[in-house]
Design a protein around this motif. Sequence first.
Motif, PDB file in Angstrom:
ATOM      1  N   ILE A   1       0.916  -1.225  -0.131  1.00  0.00           N
ATOM      2  CA  ILE A   1       0.010   0.007  -0.072  1.00  0.00           C
ATOM      3  C   ILE A   1       0.833   1.324  -0.069  1.00  0.00           C
ATOM      4  O   ILE A   1       0.679   2.245  -1.004  1.00  0.00           O
ATOM      5  N   ALA A   2       1.682   1.312   0.936  1.00  0.00           N
ATOM      6  CA  ALA A   2       2.567   2.510   1.181  1.00  0.00           C
ATOM      7  C   ALA A   2       3.540   2.732   0.026  1.00  0.00           C
ATOM      8  O   ALA A   2       3.835   3.798  -0.556  1.00  0.00           O
ATOM      9  N   ALA A   3       4.232   1.657  -0.297  1.00  0.00           N
ATOM     10  CA  ALA A   3       5.070   1.554  -1.660  1.00  0.00           C
ATOM     11  C   ALA A   3       4.483   2.119  -2.679  1.00  0.00           C
ATOM     12  O   ALA A   3       4.957   2.673  -3.523  1.00  0.00           O
ATOM     13  N   GLU A   4       3.348   1.593  -3.216  1.00  0.00           N
ATOM     14  CA  GLU A   4       2.673   1.883  -4.534  1.00  0.00           C
ATOM     15  C   GLU A   4       2.010   3.474  -4.401  1.00  0.00           C
ATOM     16  O   GLU A   4       2.018   4.231  -5.504  1.00  0.00           O
ATOM     17  N   SER A   5       1.822   3.895  -3.302  1.00  0.00           N
ATOM     18  CA  SER A   5       1.256   5.203  -2.940  1.00  0.00           C
ATOM     19  C   SER A   5       2.604   6.224  -3.322  1.00  0.00           C
ATOM     20  O   SER A   5       2.511   7.372  -4.115  1.00  0.00           O
ATOM     21  N   GLN A   6       3.684   5.979  -2.874  1.00  0.00           N
ATOM     22  CA  GLN A   6       4.810   6.795  -3.091  1.00  0.00           C
ATOM     23  C   GLN A   6       5.422   6.515  -4.498  1.00  0.00           C
ATOM     24  O   GLN A   6       5.710   7.665  -4.965  1.00  0.00           O
ATOM     25  N   ARG A   7       5.272   5.574  -4.905  1.00  0.00           N
ATOM     26  CA  ARG A   7       5.567   5.260  -6.426  1.00  0.00           C
ATOM     27  C   ARG A   7       4.820   6.267  -7.503  1.00  0.00           C
ATOM     28  O   ARG A   7       5.208   6.856  -8.204  1.00  0.00           O
ATOM     29  N   LEU A   8       3.562   6.147  -7.131  1.00  0.00           N
ATOM     30  CA  LEU A   8       2.403   6.975  -7.902  1.00  0.00           C
ATOM     31  C   LEU A   8       2.836   8.370  -7.736  1.00  0.00           C
ATOM     32  O   LEU A   8       2.768   9.089  -8.875  1.00  0.00           O
ATOM     33  N   ILE A   9       3.099   8.884  -6.611  1.00  0.00           N
ATOM     34  CA  ILE A   9       3.431  10.359  -6.480  1.00  0.00           C
ATOM     35  C   ILE A   9       4.649  10.553  -7.054  1.00  0.00           C
ATOM     36  O   ILE A   9       4.804  11.855  -7.875  1.00  0.00           O
ATOM     37  N   ASN A  10       5.873   9.766  -7.173  1.00  0.00           N
ATOM     38  CA  ASN A  10       6.913  10.028  -7.833  1.00  0.00           C
ATOM     39  C   ASN A  10       6.550  10.268  -9.175  1.00  0.00           C
ATOM     40  O   ASN A  10       7.496  10.951  -9.702  1.00  0.00           O
TER      41      ASN A  10
ATOM     42  N   ARG B   1       7.190  -1.480  -9.041  1.00  0.00           N
ATOM     43  CA  ARG B   1       5.599  -1.676  -8.699  1.00  0.00           C
ATOM     44  C   ARG B   1       5.501  -2.808  -7.858  1.00  0.00           C
ATOM     45  O   ARG B   1       6.026  -3.965  -7.991  1.00  0.00           O
ATOM     46  N   PRO B   2       4.622  -2.761  -6.580  1.00  0.00           N
ATOM     47  CA  PRO B   2       4.524  -3.957  -5.847  1.00  0.00           C
ATOM     48  C   PRO B   2       3.900  -5.000  -6.696  1.00  0.00           C
ATOM     49  O   PRO B   2       3.051  -4.860  -7.737  1.00  0.00           O
ATOM     50  N   ASP B   3       3.962  -6.108  -6.067  1.00  0.00           N
ATOM     51  CA  ASP B   3       3.389  -7.411  -6.849  1.00  0.00           C
ATOM     52  C   ASP B   3       1.944  -7.513  -6.409  1.00  0.00           C
ATOM     53  O   ASP B   3       1.695  -8.222  -5.582  1.00  0.00           O
ATOM     54  N   VAL B   4       0.933  -6.893  -7.031  1.00  0.00           N
ATOM     55  CA  VAL B   4      -0.172  -7.006  -6.755  1.00  0.00           C
ATOM     56  C   VAL B   4      -1.168  -6.617  -7.868  1.00  0.00           C
ATOM     57  O   VAL B   4      -0.749  -5.896  -8.892  1.00  0.00           O
ATOM     58  N   ASP B   5      -2.420  -7.266  -7.954  1.00  0.00           N
ATOM     59  CA  ASP B   5      -3.336  -7.212  -9.244  1.00  0.00           C
ATOM     60  C   ASP B   5      -3.603  -5.502  -9.265  1.00  0.00           C
ATOM     61  O   ASP B   5      -3.646  -5.095 -10.351  1.00  0.00           O
ATOM     62  N   SER B   6      -4.196  -5.193  -8.086  1.00  0.00           N
ATOM     63  CA  SER B   6      -4.777  -3.751  -8.444  1.00  0.00           C
ATOM     64  C   SER B   6      -4.801  -3.253  -7.012  1.00  0.00           C
ATOM     65  O   SER B   6      -5.010  -3.944  -6.115  1.00  0.00           O
ATOM     66  N   LEU B   7      -4.579  -1.714  -6.947  1.00  0.00           N
ATOM     67  CA  LEU B   7      -4.727  -0.811  -5.905  1.00  0.00           C
ATOM     68  C   LEU B   7      -5.559   0.309  -6.074  1.00  0.00           C
ATOM     69  O   LEU B   7      -5.215   0.972  -6.982  1.00  0.00           O
ATOM     70  N   ARG B   8      -6.563   0.562  -5.344  1.00  0.00           N
ATOM     71  CA  ARG B   8      -7.657   1.716  -5.935  1.00  0.00           C
ATOM     72  C   ARG B   8      -7.708   2.464  -4.778  1.00  0.00           C
ATOM     73  O   ARG B   8      -7.723   1.982  -3.494  1.00  0.00           O
ATOM     74  N   ASN B   9      -8.136   3.915  -5.098  1.00  0.00           N
ATOM     75  CA  ASN B   9      -8.513   4.815  -3.899  1.00  0.00           C
ATOM     76  C   ASN B   9      -7.263   5.148  -3.190  1.00  0.00           C
ATOM     77  O   ASN B   9      -7.495   5.366  -1.625  1.00  0.00           O
ATOM     78  N   LEU B  10      -6.197   4.970  -3.574  1.00  0.00           N
ATOM     79  CA  LEU B  10      -5.032   5.384  -2.684  1.00  0.00           C
ATOM     80  C   LEU B  10      -4.930   6.727  -2.447  1.00  0.00           C
ATOM     81  O   LEU B  10      -5.253   7.957  -3.175  1.00  0.00           O
ATOM     82  N   SER B  11      -4.421   7.315  -1.293  1.00  0.00           N
ATOM     83  CA  SER B  11      -4.147   8.717  -0.847  1.00  0.00           C
ATOM     84  C   SER B  11      -2.651   8.940  -0.660  1.00  0.00           C
ATOM     85  O   SER B  11      -2.029   7.628  -0.354  1.00  0.00           O
ATOM     86  N   ALA B  12      -2.054   9.944  -0.645  1.00  0.00           N
ATOM     87  CA  ALA B  12      -0.542  10.171  -0.452  1.00  0.00           C
ATOM     88  C   ALA B  12      -0.407   9.629   0.985  1.00  0.00           C
ATOM     89  O   ALA B  12      -1.095   9.811   2.151  1.00  0.00           O
ATOM     90  N   ALA B  13       0.608   8.668   0.873  1.00  0.00           N
ATOM     91  CA  ALA B  13       1.223   7.869   2.290  1.00  0.00           C
ATOM     92  C   ALA B  13       2.315   8.511   3.047  1.00  0.00           C
ATOM     93  O   ALA B  13       3.367   8.909   1.964  1.00  0.00           O
ATOM     94  N   ILE B  14       2.217   8.877   4.328  1.00  0.00           N
ATOM     95  CA  ILE B  14       3.374   9.316   5.079  1.00  0.00           C
ATOM     96  C   ILE B  14       3.715   8.251   5.919  1.00  0.00           C
ATOM     97  O   ILE B  14       2.896   7.715   6.717  1.00  0.00           O
ATOM     98  N   ILE B  15       4.918   7.675   5.696  1.00  0.00           N
ATOM     99  CA  ILE B  15       5.240   6.530   6.763  1.00  0.00           C
ATOM    100  C   ILE B  15       6.138   7.073   7.804  1.00  0.00           C
ATOM    101  O   ILE B  15       7.194   7.890   7.694  1.00  0.00           O
ATOM    102  N   VAL B  16       5.517   6.729   8.957  1.00  0.00           N
ATOM    103  CA  VAL B  16       6.196   7.007  10.389  1.00  0.00           C
ATOM    104  C   VAL B  16       6.709   5.682  10.793  1.00  0.00           C
ATOM    105  O   VAL B  16       6.115   5.127  11.609  1.00  0.00           O
ATOM    106  N   ASP B  17       8.192   5.258  10.282  1.00  0.00           N
ATOM    107  CA  ASP B  17       8.549   4.215  10.927  1.00  0.00           C
ATOM    108  C   ASP B  17       9.468   4.242  11.932  1.00  0.00           C
ATOM    109  O   ASP B  17       9.851   5.119  12.451  1.00  0.00           O
TER     110      ASP B  17
END
Length: 764
Positions: free
Chosen positions: A58-67, A83-99
Amino acid sequence: MPATNSDLDNADSHDVIQVRGARENNLAGVSVDIPKRRLTVFTGVSGSGKSSLVFDTIAAESQRLINETYTAFVQNFMPSLARPDVDSLRNLSAAIIVDQERIGANARSTVGTATDAHTMLRILFSRLGTPRVGPPSAFSFNRAEGMCPACEGLGKASEIDLDEFVDRSLSLNEGAVKVPGYGVGTWYWQLMAQSGLFDPELALKDYPDEVWEQFLYQPATKVKVGTSNLTFEGLVTKVKRQLLAKDRESLQNHVRVFADRAMKLTRCPACEGARLNEAALSARIDGVGIADCSRMQISDLAEFVRGIQSAAVGPMLEGLRGTLESMIDIGLGYLSLDRESSTLSGGEAQRVKLVRHLGSSLTDVTYVFDEPTVGLHPHDIQRMNDLLLQLRAKGNTVLVVEHKPETIGIADHVVDLGPGAGQAGGRLCYAGDLEGLKKSGTLTGRYLDHRVRLRDQVRRPVGWLPIEGATLHNLRDVSVEIPLGVLTVVTGVAGSGKSSLIHGSLAGREGVILAGQEPIRGSRRSNPATYTGLLDPIRAEFAKANKVKPRLFSANSVGACPGCKGLGMVYTDLAMMAEVASVCEDCNGERFTAEVLAYQLRGKNISEVLRMSAVEAQAFFAKGPARAILDRLVAVGLGYLGLGQPLTTLSGGERQRLKLAIHMGKNGTTYILDEPTTGLHLADVDQLLTLLDRLVDDGNTVIVIEHHQAVMAHADWLIDLGPGAGHDGGRIVFTGIPADLVESSASLTADHLRRYIGVQPALV
């Protein structure tokens, strides 16, 4: 109110993040809907796929789409994201990772710079400080106009042991330079030997004084080597710049060992560690300088700033007060702004990052947290929960990977992965509200209300390990005796002095083994077999069976496939596009040459053995040193790990237990474990307790720094520090058996342990 299953069924598709067919790492085609603008907690045993779903998908695809929204020119300067190994991801918003990744990579990063509190403090002193010094940059230790000229803003001076740098009896051609990477024939050696500045045949002890000074301390100077114009620096000048500018933990092990021997860091005598020049240090507000403010405990600094009244800096003052109050609310009031970022624990680093986002004007973004309760006492977890709820209340989507029932309990939605770890996990076990989880029959659901009882009989000490007059950091002349031959848990609120007491007093003593929180530095080549030393007896068995040399069976040596250099995959950098990984066509992912793969041990080649899990390998290696290491891997709950699985794919909990496994072969020793429940599911904690019992029953002393009530309840002996954090802590508030703590102590730890085991407090 928590979101129910029916809520989700009726939710508009734009109100959920739709994940379909996620297959990153061990995920087995996971499909799930995650409600937006809600707080969702992801649960499951360590290695079940939580991080793979939340961070790697989820977070990786959000960051990739923003880039991808940036121009091709800008993307060329950004990291390439696949791109992550996933069939589809919909309705993502900008992700902020606090790790929990550490902040900053060098000694110039501090709590103050990481939170912008120091920036606001600089503005404050540039406007209100007397005598007036100049603009805000005049108070920056990272700018030439503000830094101490002696230490260049580091606050530290280095004492050099020249005998560790060079052997003065030798010439350059004879290998006089002892610094790693500067040996005969290396690039740096050629620059020195062929610059024309020094006679490569002359012993260093025979250099004239001015040449010796130039050899060691020459500033950057252009020289001609062959047909090239290059820059030469004196040996000490160059090595100090290379090593001191980097975080110690980022250095390779042999370089770090050299640095520890050759350069001792001491407080800069010119600025006394303040990092700033005389002008910046001279400015005062109400008699207090900026260095004093940076050294103050943040709770004290907040009180000082509250007393400053000035319309000229009103908005900035309000921002600074808000930042400092947020740090106190999040349980970091015991830190100071001059604390180096590299010294923060993973949990502290994550909370420092969170401070930057609490005052943000952004809404409808996705915040992703990795175990935000790590390093937190039960007393502090409630404050963290309040902050997570604040972020959600602003209209954000909050995704939390977590094991603690206190945080799972505030979730609007729970996604439970499992049922096991590794290949036995990666499947969706449950998605819905908390009450549904409790009735679901999943491992997480069954363990939510599970409680560990106090021991009926505690073990009796066989001796005592004394600590006398400990004063490190906030410790107040602490003296305490730690029992030998039992399980001791050292606890107290975050910042109370637990690690200062145990690490500062016991680490380095003979017979003491420390399994701390430091991450394993693993590359694509590192795996459990190489890290634990298991590969050595495996290679030896293969070599003996086939009458060849052991090094043939190393993917990092002569037996490696030349096409992929022993990685099994070929990584292609496509500049502006994401790096592409493909299976090596030469070895078909086997990592070794055809010659090596032809050698077998009991019907298996080396590649087939490295694909085994630890449990499978146990059956294959029935005895010998390989079996002993495998037994320890299984004992710490890592039986499902593949022997050749890259360390970069391991979760935090898996890495912690892997470190413990390599130390378990020694008996009659003292083990220090620093928060071993980090990354562990509630069910895994029971297995950890069994492991700790085994270590003690084998004749060891086990000392655990821990907040988890289950570990406290299981202890033979408790040492509780406090009563608060920072200068409100640093004292022993209880030492004894857990039953006595529960019955008679008034500490915060006692209060939470009583609630955990369900007993009413006596009059204390």
